[in-house]
Design an enzyme around this catalytic site. Structure first.
Site, PDB file in Angstrom:
ATOM      1  N   HIS A 226     -43.950 -13.039  17.647  1.00 21.05           N
ATOM      2  CA  HIS A 226     -43.991 -14.014  16.561  1.00 21.05           C
ATOM      3  C   HIS A 226     -42.627 -14.687  16.399  1.00 21.05           C
ATOM      4  O   HIS A 226     -42.540 -15.923  16.306  1.00 21.05           O
ATOM      5  CB  HIS A 226     -44.394 -13.308  15.262  1.00 21.05           C
ATOM      6  N   GLU A 227     -41.566 -13.893  16.373  1.00 16.68           N
ATOM      7  CA  GLU A 227     -40.218 -14.454  16.196  1.00 16.68           C
ATOM      8  C   GLU A 227     -39.815 -15.318  17.390  1.00 16.68           C
ATOM      9  O   GLU A 227     -39.190 -16.370  17.224  1.00 16.68           O
ATOM     10  CB  GLU A 227     -39.209 -13.326  15.969  1.00 16.68           C
TER      11      GLU A 227
ATOM     12  N   HIS B  44     -41.097 -18.846  17.216  1.00 16.31           N
ATOM     13  CA  HIS B  44     -40.262 -19.807  16.490  1.00 16.31           C
ATOM     14  C   HIS B  44     -39.259 -20.468  17.436  1.00 16.31           C
ATOM     15  O   HIS B  44     -38.965 -21.666  17.313  1.00 16.31           O
ATOM     16  CB  HIS B  44     -39.513 -19.106  15.352  1.00 16.31           C
TER      17      HIS B  44
ATOM     18  N   GLU C  38     -45.282 -20.791  10.327  1.00 15.00           N
ATOM     19  CA  GLU C  38     -45.711 -19.394  10.384  1.00 15.00           C
ATOM     20  C   GLU C  38     -47.079 -19.266  11.050  1.00 15.00           C
ATOM     21  O   GLU C  38     -47.324 -18.342  11.832  1.00 15.00           O
ATOM     22  CB  GLU C  38     -45.742 -18.791   8.978  1.00 15.00           C
TER      23      GLU C  38
END
Length: 672
Positions: free
Chosen positions: A268-269, A272, A341
């Site tokens: 997930h990070e 970004h 997100e």
């Protein structure tokens, strides 16, 4: 004497008398002067082992981490091996102690990289990014132009050129320096330690593999990896470019999550970074701050005074425009933050083939935050300080975290999401949040699982069916009615203003205008107060879990309830004199808000003189339950058995409303 301490400590360690060994070896290491001596190194190694045997895992890890940097190769190798063993011990022991595991673990796709369709719930990231940045740049440029036009009205062309230059230079410098500034902030506030991939691999092998694979497939430089020694689970990313990106997690992430869930969080990070949205957020937040700085500057400029009325009017207009742009910019940034997100979740699901792992991770992170909050009397500065950056909103975590505390049944957990998906207040309150509501993120992740042809961790279809059985008319009517009544003071003021204008035109008495304005506003304020704080004399007994599962609950009209539990700490992060509290019952935790009759001063004195003595006491409370992004209780009365504390949320508004009405009534009499 010192060497005797070492020998006695080693003997106690061999006999597995760990408390005695810790005391002897700690005394030896603290007082032995020759830090280069092999005896001192023996003492450190023995002390690390004693800490481990005594169950003081964090101290053992901290000590071993200092030995990893030692110049001696054998010492470094021993420390690395020891760290690996202790880290596994820590995770295993905490997971054994943690009975909150999902009853059934949904599977994952057999292959990774499956292309998934984004759900309709999320807007286009490209559109959100472009729209936000272009609008913010336009607002900053307009403000700079307006400011320089005021200062140098004789040459607006020069003002335009200067405003463009200032905008570009300021944003450019801030953009490039922001990672360094953040590094210094992280080190100063949270003591972030930078680690290599080997340490991540020791704590989560799959996470290390995911990092390597994403960087290889996307041709990314390896991000700088950081760990904060804090048991509150969180993760965040920052930087200017993918080449200088930082991914920081807390130690709590490795404590509360399983290996595949940690890997999903790292994915997930890294999402970004792949999307560049972390850099866009850095720029967007900078632009929003510029609008606020301009507002402050122009406001101060106007206070200095000037004889030129046109200049005064220009300054006043620029100040109002700057503040309006600041508010608009803040909501644009929040919109972009929520959108990004969704896309990071989407990327993690695709790259790992494990949307269920991320679903579980979001719930366990929420649980970890709630659990750590219940252990510590003071709120976490880390969670508050990184709220906008973290993988989930710390305030919103209370909802899912509270439910997971008492049940790991996915179906029961899903009941808390009905409010997120169906209550009209959810959409409105989400506008003020940096993250989407957890229920909406779980719903999106479940659609990815369905696209992959695997079972989803949460049966959202049954949850949606249950939500569809709700009385939609009741939900909508309640929302509209509450929205109107919560603004009744404004409506009353406007109606009073209209009547005042009509009567002023017929009687030529200007004071009637102010009289009706004051009367309408004051009356509306009293009506609003009575509505949002209803009668509590027959408040029913309840618990936090039951309240959290009520899909009709509202952030406006309080629900009178009685709760019994234990006060476990303050609710104000980093504020030693905070008056708000945290209440825990057998089903969860909730924030309790206190209000003194004497306003902020009374709250301060209550927090300074009484809160400390109330913490750790079992109490009975009466209050108004409300639910927004996070739930809370507006306190009416709190009793420990020996002491009773009363709170006065209605007092200030009722007195203010009455005073305004009286002023409105006597104005025409005084100036008749």
């Amino acid at each position: 004497m010192s060497l005797n301490l070492l020998n006695d400590g080693q003997k106690a360690l061999q006999k597995q008398q760990y408390p005695e060994a810790v005391a002897l070896l700690a005394n030896f290491c603290q007082n032995y002067e020759d830090r280069q001596s092999p005896f001192y190194l023996q003492g450190l190694i023995a002390l690390a082992r004693a800490y481990r045997g005594n169950g003081q895992q964090e101290k053992a890890i901290t000590l071993a981490q200092t030995l990893v940097k030692h110049s001696n190769t054998e010492i470094r190798e021993w420390a690395q091996t020891f760290l690996s063993v202790v880290s596994k011990d820590t995770i295993a022991s905490r997971q054994e102690d943690n009975s909150h595991q999902f009853h059934q673990i949904a599977g994952r796709a057999k292959q990774t990289g499956i292309k998934l369709m984004m759900p309709k719930i999320a807007d286009s990231l490209k559109f959100a990014s472009g729209f936000t940045i272009i609008l913010l740049l336009g607002m900053v440029l307009a403000l700079c132009f307006g400011l320089f036009f005021i200062v140098d009205s004789k040459n607006p062309g020069l003002g335009l050129m200067i405003s463009i230059a200032v905008t570009l230079v300021f944003n450019g410098v801030t953009f490039f320096l922001s990672p360094l500034i953040m590094d210094l902030t992280q080190q100063w506030l949270y003591k972030t330690r930078w680690v290599n991939l080997a340490e991540i691999k020791r704590q989560s092998p799959e996470a290390a593999e995911v990092i390597l694979r994403i960087c290889r497939e996307r041709k990314l430089s390896h991000p700088r990896l950081g760990i904060i020694d804090d048991q509150n689970p969180t993760a965040f990313t920052y930087g200017s470019f993918p080449s200088n990106a930082r991914v920081v997690v807390s130690q709590g992430l490795f404590t509360y999550l399983d290996d595949d869930e940690i890997a999903a969080v790292y994915a997930h990070e890294l999402g970004h970074i792949v999307h560049w949205d972390f850099a866009i957020m850095t720029l967007a937040s900078t632009l929003v701050q510029i609008t606020y700085l301009i507002y402050l500057f122009v406001r101060e400029l106007g206070r200095k005074g000037d004889d030129d009325n046109k200049l005064k009017d220009g300054i006043k207009f620029a100040s109002i425009a700057a503040y309006i742009f600041y508010v608009i910019g803040t909501y644009l940034m929040l919109y972009l933050s929520r959108t990004r997100e969704y896309y990071a979740d989407h990327f993690a699901a695709e790259i790992t083939g494990n949307p269920n792992g991320l679903s579980r991770a979001l719930i366990k992170i929420a649980y970890g935050i709630t659990e750590e909050s219940s252990k510590n009397p003071e709120p976490s500065r880390l969670m508050e300080g990184t709220r906008a950056l973290g993988i989930c909103d710390v305030k919103g975590a209370a909802s899912a975290g509270t439910i997971y505390q008492i049940t790991s049944d996915s179906q029961r957990l899903g009941k808390v999401f009905i409010w997120d998906l169906f209550n009209p207040w959810a959409k409105l309150t989400e506008l003020n949040s940096t993250h989407p509501l957890t229920g909406k993120r779980i719903q999106a992740l479940c659609t990815y699982a369905e696209q992959m042809g695997i079972d989803s961790q949460f049966n959202m279809s049954s949850i949606i069916k249950e939500g569809n059985k709700l009385n939609r008319n009741k939900l909508l009517n309640n929302f509209i009615f509450e929205l109107i009544l919560s603004n009744s003071h404004i409506i009353g003021g406007l109606l009073g203003l209209i009547f005042g204008i009509i009567l002023t035109n017929t009687t030529n008495n200007i004071f009637l205008l102010f009289s009706f304005l004051a009367f309408g506003f004051g009356l509306g304020l009293i009506l609003k107060t009575i509505f949002i704080y209803p009668d509590f004399q027959k408040s029913p007994d309840s618990d936090i879990f039951t309240l959290m599962c009520d899909p009709y609950s509202s952030p406006v009209r309080g629900k009178p309830v009685r709760l019994k539990g234990k006060l476990i700490g303050r609710g104000d992060a980093g504020y030693a004199f905070g008056s708000d509290l945290k209440l825990q019952d057998r089903t969860g935790m909730i924030f309790v808000r206190y209000a003194s009759r004497f306003g902020a001063i009374g709250n301060f004195f209550f927090g300074a003189t009484q809160v400390k003595d109330l913490i750790d006491n079992s109490v009975g409370t009466v209050g108004w339950f409300r639910r927004g992004v996070a739930p809370w209780l507006d306190l009416i009365e709190l009793s420990t058995g020996e002491k009773t504390v009363k709170s006065y949320h209605r007092f200030g508004s009722l007195v203010t409303g009455a005073i305004i009405i009286i002023i409105g009534l006597i104005l025409p009499l005084i100036f008749h």
